[in-house]
Write a protein that holds these residues in place. Structure first.
Motif, PDB file in Angstrom:
ATOM      1  N   ARG A 114     -70.988  32.044  65.869  1.00 35.27           N
ATOM      2  CA  ARG A 114     -70.093  32.401  64.771  1.00 35.27           C
ATOM      3  C   ARG A 114     -69.890  31.203  63.856  1.00 35.27           C
ATOM      4  O   ARG A 114     -70.094  30.055  64.285  1.00 35.27           O
ATOM      5  N   PRO A 115     -69.507  31.440  62.598  1.00 39.76           N
ATOM      6  CA  PRO A 115     -69.217  30.307  61.715  1.00 39.76           C
ATOM      7  C   PRO A 115     -68.191  29.371  62.341  1.00 39.76           C
ATOM      8  O   PRO A 115     -67.190  29.814  62.895  1.00 39.76           O
ATOM      9  N   VAL A 137     -72.229  25.264  62.474  1.00 42.71           N
ATOM     10  CA  VAL A 137     -72.536  26.435  61.663  1.00 42.71           C
ATOM     11  C   VAL A 137     -71.561  26.474  60.493  1.00 42.71           C
ATOM     12  O   VAL A 137     -70.337  26.429  60.688  1.00 42.71           O
ATOM     13  N   ASP A 138     -72.079  26.535  59.268  1.00 44.37           N
ATOM     14  CA  ASP A 138     -71.191  26.490  58.101  1.00 44.37           C
ATOM     15  C   ASP A 138     -70.492  27.820  57.887  1.00 44.37           C
ATOM     16  O   ASP A 138     -70.708  28.800  58.615  1.00 44.37           O
ATOM     17  N   GLY A 139     -69.610  27.845  56.873  1.00 45.33           N
ATOM     18  CA  GLY A 139     -68.813  29.033  56.620  1.00 45.33           C
ATOM     19  C   GLY A 139     -69.638  30.258  56.290  1.00 45.33           C
ATOM     20  O   GLY A 139     -69.179  31.388  56.508  1.00 45.33           O
ATOM     21  N   GLY A 195     -72.433  30.865  57.753  1.00 36.82           N
ATOM     22  CA  GLY A 195     -73.144  31.264  58.966  1.00 36.82           C
ATOM     23  C   GLY A 195     -74.497  30.612  59.145  1.00 36.82           C
ATOM     24  O   GLY A 195     -75.286  31.080  59.970  1.00 36.82           O
ATOM     25  N   TYR A 196     -74.792  29.515  58.403  1.00 35.12           N
ATOM     26  CA  TYR A 196     -76.115  28.888  58.463  1.00 35.12           C
ATOM     27  C   TYR A 196     -76.035  27.486  59.065  1.00 35.12           C
ATOM     28  O   TYR A 196     -74.984  26.842  59.051  1.00 35.12           O
ATOM     29  N   ARG A 202     -80.302  31.192  59.490  1.00 31.01           N
ATOM     30  CA  ARG A 202     -79.135  32.041  59.771  1.00 31.01           C
ATOM     31  C   ARG A 202     -78.801  31.945  61.260  1.00 31.01           C
ATOM     32  O   ARG A 202     -79.615  32.294  62.122  1.00 31.01           O
ATOM     33  N   ALA A 213     -75.129  32.558  62.494  1.00 30.93           N
ATOM     34  CA  ALA A 213     -74.034  33.456  62.842  1.00 30.93           C
ATOM     35  C   ALA A 213     -74.560  34.848  63.147  1.00 30.93           C
ATOM     36  O   ALA A 213     -75.399  35.394  62.429  1.00 30.93           O
ATOM     37  N   GLY A 243     -65.388  28.129  65.958  1.00 30.70           N
ATOM     38  CA  GLY A 243     -65.763  29.433  65.426  1.00 30.70           C
ATOM     39  C   GLY A 243     -65.095  30.575  66.138  1.00 30.70           C
ATOM     40  O   GLY A 243     -64.845  31.621  65.556  1.00 30.70           O
TER      41      GLY A 243
END
Length: 378
Positions: A84-85, A117-119, A121-122, A132, A134, A167
């Motif tokens: 997860r983000p 994991v960035d906001g 989702g990457y 990708r 998330a 996350g």
């Protein structure tokens, strides 16, 4: 003449004492039975006075309903491997070449620690680009990275591990062993498991309540019910806030009881006999066991059931009477449920009032006699 004057003085003193008692009244903790009954609706008062019996105990046995809505109970357990983000990943990439893409010459393994994991989702992996993460598992991410690197280095081997990031975390506060923010991991994906992770509750389990706040929805449950009913052990979601606190319900005890104060509940369901015991019982030197009253604002629907009516609307002032001297009095007190905000009041026995009257008269007469003696010089 002196003996006659003395008798006259004592008579005056007695009359004066009676006048004082009659005009000022006696000190007491509250109304007596006669005054309470005089304030009933039947006597053109504003409260319904009802003797407690089996029918009344059944109609008034309303306990607070705690539990989770269907949206809480139907939420499935989160997959512990789903990214997860906000999650943090750790990547290890092995390359079977002397000059690897991702590490110094001669080093076969490149370790990328704390790849968050960035906001959106990457994650970013050198030479593989934005990937990708998330919604995928570590295994799915491993295959994607391997596929993107195969064109640039022969047969790369990739390992992806999920660390505990922010996350999927929950906050646990209140009466627990260790308040804090905890990640949802494989062993802590349900409410009971997360409470255990946070050190368990630090108050009496019988009065502990657990509240879960999730995206504008709130659910509350008794701590003990989590273990008695498995369906209440809900699956957690990232962002859940868990609060553990003691039951805040209380009743007020007044009159001829062991103590007069506001008393918190010590169990989920509290009977009248338990409430009396909780305040130290009846005052054996003053209490009237025929005059145990519970004052309550009763909802209209319950008041109608108690009174056998259907025309009452809104909260009604009710006074429930318990006579502990009757054959079934103790059973009625055991079955009658005390509720939040109730006032438990015990009247004084008639002999107590009589004793106060005699003491007041005797004391007043003695005082007047003393003054008379001082005034006459002996």
């Amino acid at each position: 003449m002196k003996p006659q004057t003395s008798r006259w003085a004592k008579g005056v003193a007695l009359i004066a004492a009676l006048a004082v008692v009659a005009s000022c009244g006696l000190p007491r903790p509250g109304p007596n039975k006669r005054e309470i009954y005089a304030g009933s609706v039947q006597q053109k008062g504003d409260a319904f006075v009802v003797s407690v019996n089996d029918r009344v105990t059944r109609a008034t046995a309303v306990a607070p309903a705690l539990g989770f809505s269907e949206s809480f109970k139907s939420a499935g357990t989160l997959g512990s491997d789903t990214i997860r983000p906000g999650d943090v990943l750790s990547l290890t990439i092995w390359e079977n070449v002397d000059k690897p893409l991702l590490g110094p010459e001669g080093q076969v393994a490149a370790i990328l620690e704390e790849v968050q994991v960035d906001g959106a989702g990457y994650i970013f992996v050198p030479y593989a680009g934005r990937i990708r993460a998330a919604g995928n598992t570590p295994e799915a991410i491993r295959r994607v990275i391997k596929g993107k690197l195969e064109d640039q280095t022969p047969d790369p081997q990739v390992e992806v591990r999920r660390a505990a990031g922010d996350g999927a975390t929950v906050s646990v506060v209140g009466a627990v062993g260790a308040q804090g923010v905890y990640p949802i991991e494989r062993p802590t994906r349900t409410l009971a498991a997360m409470l255990a992770k946070s050190g368990g509750v630090t108050i009496e389990p019988e009065i502990a309540q657990v509240t879960v706040l999730r995206q504008g929805s709130t659910g509350k449950v008794w701590f003990q019910d989590l273990y008695d009913n498995p369906r209440l052990d809900i699956a957690l979601r990232g962002g859940d806030r868990i609060l553990v606190e003691a039951d805040t319900r209380a009743f007020t005890a007044l009159g001829a009881t062991g103590t007069q104060s506001r008393v918190t509940f010590e169990s989920q369901n509290l009977s009248a006999i338990e409430a009396i015991a909780q305040v130290g019982g009846l005052n054996s030197a003053a209490a009237d066991p025929k005059g145990v009253f519970v004052f309550r604002n009763e909802p209209g629907e319950i008041a109608n059931q108690v009174l056998g009516r259907d025309d009452l609307i809104g909260a009604q002032r009710m006074v429930y009477v318990l006579d502990l001297t009757e054959p079934n009095g103790m059973f009625h007190a055991r079955d009658f449920v005390v509720r939040d905000g109730d006032t438990l009041y015990v009247t004084e026995a008639p002999f107590t009032t009589w004793d106060k009257t005699i003491s007041s008269i005797t004391g007043s007469a003695t005082s007047v006699s003393s003054l008379q003696t001082l005034g006459t010089g002996g």
